[in-house]
Each structure stands twice: as structure tokens, then as C-alpha cells.
Design a protein around this motif. Structure first.
Motif, PDB file in Angstrom:
ATOM      1  N   THR A  76       0.858  -1.180   0.000  1.00  0.00           N
ATOM      2  CA  THR A  76       0.000   0.000   0.000  1.00  0.00           C
ATOM      3  C   THR A  76       0.896   1.232   0.000  1.00  0.00           C
ATOM      4  OG1 THR A  76      -0.137   0.171   2.410  1.00  0.00           O
ATOM      5  CG2 THR A  76      -1.816  -1.177   1.311  1.00  0.00           C
ATOM      6  N   VAL A  77       0.361   2.314  -0.536  1.00  0.00           N
ATOM      7  CA  VAL A  77       1.068   3.595  -0.540  1.00  0.00           C
ATOM      8  C   VAL A  77       0.294   4.519   0.393  1.00  0.00           C
ATOM      9  CG1 VAL A  77       1.860   5.532  -1.938  1.00  0.00           C
ATOM     10  CG2 VAL A  77       1.849   3.219  -2.908  1.00  0.00           C
ATOM     11  N   LYS A  78       0.921   4.887   1.489  1.00  0.00           N
ATOM     12  CA  LYS A  78       0.261   5.715   2.496  1.00  0.00           C
ATOM     13  C   LYS A  78      -0.122   7.068   1.904  1.00  0.00           C
ATOM     14  CE  LYS A  78       0.934   7.557   7.112  1.00  0.00           C
ATOM     15  NZ  LYS A  78       1.896   7.773   8.179  1.00  0.00           N
ATOM     16  N   GLY A  79      -1.397   7.380   1.988  1.00  0.00           N
ATOM     17  CA  GLY A  79      -1.889   8.654   1.478  1.00  0.00           C
ATOM     18  C   GLY A  79      -2.135   8.662  -0.018  1.00  0.00           C
ATOM     19  N   GLY A  80      -1.978   7.520  -0.675  1.00  0.00           N
ATOM     20  CA  GLY A  80      -2.175   7.433  -2.117  1.00  0.00           C
ATOM     21  C   GLY A  80      -3.638   7.237  -2.456  1.00  0.00           C
ATOM     22  N   GLY A  81      -4.084   7.903  -3.485  1.00  0.00           N
ATOM     23  CA  GLY A  81      -5.444   7.734  -3.968  1.00  0.00           C
ATOM     24  C   GLY A  81      -5.476   6.742  -5.117  1.00  0.00           C
ATOM     25  N   HIS A  82      -6.496   6.846  -5.967  1.00  0.00           N
ATOM     26  CA  HIS A  82      -6.682   5.902  -7.070  1.00  0.00           C
ATOM     27  C   HIS A  82      -5.479   5.894  -8.023  1.00  0.00           C
ATOM     28  CE1 HIS A  82      -8.781   3.256  -9.728  1.00  0.00           C
ATOM     29  NE2 HIS A  82      -8.715   4.122 -10.719  1.00  0.00           N
ATOM     30  N   THR A  83      -4.928   7.038  -8.283  1.00  0.00           N
ATOM     31  CA  THR A  83      -3.699   7.124  -9.079  1.00  0.00           C
ATOM     32  C   THR A  83      -2.575   7.482  -8.111  1.00  0.00           C
ATOM     33  OG1 THR A  83      -4.263   9.405  -9.634  1.00  0.00           O
ATOM     34  CG2 THR A  83      -4.831   7.726 -11.255  1.00  0.00           C
ATOM     35  N   ALA A  84      -2.083   6.460  -7.427  1.00  0.00           N
ATOM     36  CA  ALA A  84      -1.111   6.664  -6.346  1.00  0.00           C
ATOM     37  C   ALA A  84       0.089   7.533  -6.739  1.00  0.00           C
ATOM     38  CB  ALA A  84      -0.650   5.317  -5.799  1.00  0.00           C
ATOM     39  N   PRO A  85       0.669   7.383  -7.957  1.00  0.00           N
ATOM     40  CA  PRO A  85       1.809   8.233  -8.313  1.00  0.00           C
ATOM     41  C   PRO A  85       1.465   9.724  -8.374  1.00  0.00           C
ATOM     42  CG  PRO A  85       1.742   6.318  -9.735  1.00  0.00           C
ATOM     43  CD  PRO A  85       0.460   6.326  -8.949  1.00  0.00           C
ATOM     44  N   GLU A  86       0.210  10.028  -8.643  1.00  0.00           N
ATOM     45  CA  GLU A  86      -0.211  11.431  -8.666  1.00  0.00           C
ATOM     46  C   GLU A  86      -0.241  12.006  -7.246  1.00  0.00           C
ATOM     47  OE1 GLU A  86      -4.088  14.097 -10.046  1.00  0.00           O
ATOM     48  OE2 GLU A  86      -4.101  11.941 -10.322  1.00  0.00           O
ATOM     49  N   TYR A  87      -0.649  11.197  -6.286  1.00  0.00           N
ATOM     50  CA  TYR A  87      -0.761  11.638  -4.900  1.00  0.00           C
ATOM     51  C   TYR A  87       0.574  11.573  -4.159  1.00  0.00           C
ATOM     52  CZ  TYR A  87      -5.845  11.422  -5.308  1.00  0.00           C
ATOM     53  OH  TYR A  87      -7.146  11.631  -5.677  1.00  0.00           O
ATOM     54  N   ARG A  88       1.346  10.506  -4.406  1.00  0.00           N
ATOM     55  CA  ARG A  88       2.604  10.267  -3.696  1.00  0.00           C
ATOM     56  C   ARG A  88       3.704   9.861  -4.682  1.00  0.00           C
ATOM     57  NH1 ARG A  88       0.924  12.953   0.157  1.00  0.00           N
ATOM     58  NH2 ARG A  88      -0.007  11.981   1.978  1.00  0.00           N
ATOM     59  N   PRO A  89       4.155  10.810  -5.529  1.00  0.00           N
ATOM     60  CA  PRO A  89       5.134  10.463  -6.560  1.00  0.00           C
ATOM     61  C   PRO A  89       6.470   9.968  -6.013  1.00  0.00           C
ATOM     62  CG  PRO A  89       4.796  12.841  -6.484  1.00  0.00           C
ATOM     63  CD  PRO A  89       3.773  12.220  -5.582  1.00  0.00           C
ATOM     64  N   GLU A  90       6.968  10.576  -4.946  1.00  0.00           N
ATOM     65  CA  GLU A  90       8.270  10.172  -4.412  1.00  0.00           C
ATOM     66  C   GLU A  90       8.224   8.733  -3.902  1.00  0.00           C
ATOM     67  OE1 GLU A  90      11.568  11.495  -1.056  1.00  0.00           O
ATOM     68  OE2 GLU A  90       9.726  12.644  -1.244  1.00  0.00           O
ATOM     69  N   GLN A  91       7.158   8.396  -3.180  1.00  0.00           N
ATOM     70  CA  GLN A  91       7.027   7.060  -2.631  1.00  0.00           C
ATOM     71  C   GLN A  91       6.847   6.016  -3.741  1.00  0.00           C
ATOM     72  OE1 GLN A  91       5.562   9.791  -1.559  1.00  0.00           O
ATOM     73  NE2 GLN A  91       5.915   9.941   0.637  1.00  0.00           N
ATOM     74  N   CYS A  92       6.048   6.337  -4.737  1.00  0.00           N
ATOM     75  CA  CYS A  92       5.824   5.400  -5.849  1.00  0.00           C
ATOM     76  C   CYS A  92       7.089   5.208  -6.676  1.00  0.00           C
ATOM     77  CB  CYS A  92       4.674   5.877  -6.725  1.00  0.00           C
ATOM     78  SG  CYS A  92       3.072   5.722  -5.905  1.00  0.00           S
ATOM     79  N   PHE A  93       7.849   6.289  -6.887  1.00  0.00           N
ATOM     80  CA  PHE A  93       9.104   6.156  -7.606  1.00  0.00           C
ATOM     81  C   PHE A  93      10.070   5.263  -6.837  1.00  0.00           C
ATOM     82  CE2 PHE A  93      13.487   7.431  -8.447  1.00  0.00           C
ATOM     83  CZ  PHE A  93      13.546   7.158  -9.804  1.00  0.00           C
TER      84      PHE A  93
END
Length: 91
Positions: free
Chosen positions: A62-79
């Protein structure tokens, strides 16, 4: 697989239930993963055990604080998550 924990379109719990239906062995239960010393989300590692031989594994994160498009909400974490995946480095 990954899901944002704030995704109300396709909540992570649905993905989790689908993975559970595969009847894989839980190798590591929910554990936090970090980016810059902060919790970036949580991950669970599953493995397919055939006579004590792992043929494959699957990490659900899971990506904390991520929405449906997780990279849009949390780009650093997804990268960081994808970078680790490409480098075969665990979360």
C-alpha cells in the motif's frame, strides 16, 4: 501489486481479498516500508510453496496517502517503490 490506501474507487481491501483467494503462503505479514525515514506504506509478501521450494512470490504494497492514481498523490514514494522493484531490492 500496489494500492493507495485512500483509494475509494478501488479500495485496497478488494485487492487484498483477491490475493487471499489465491491461497498463497504468507511469508511476511504487514510490515511498514520507508522512504526518507518516513513510513511510505505497508507491504505483505506471499509465496507459492511447493514442497518447501518457492516457485514465485508476490508482494502487495500500500502507498500511504495514495489515492486511485497513487503516483499522482505520492510520486516520491511510488518512484522509490518502482526503483526498488527494478533493482530486486525489497521494500
Amino acid at each position: 501489486m500496489c494500492s493507495g490506501d485512500h483509494d475509494m474507487t478501488i479500495p485496497y481491501i478488494g485487492t487484498h481479498e483477491w490475493i487471499e483467494s489465491l491461497n498463497l503462503t504468507i511469508k511476511y505479514d504487514w510490515e511498514p516500508w520507508f522512504v526518507d525515514g518516513q513510513v511510505a506504506g505497508y507491504a505483505k509478501l506471499y509465496a507459492d510453496n511447493v514442497q518447501d521450494y518457492i516457485t514465485y512470490d508476490l508482494t502487495f504494497a500500500t502507498v500511504k496517502g495514495g489515492g486511485h492514481t497513487a503516483p499522482e498523490y505520492r510520486p516520491e514514494q511510488c518512484f522509490a517503490m518502482m526503483d526498488r522493484w527494478f533493482d530486486y531490492y525489497p521494500l
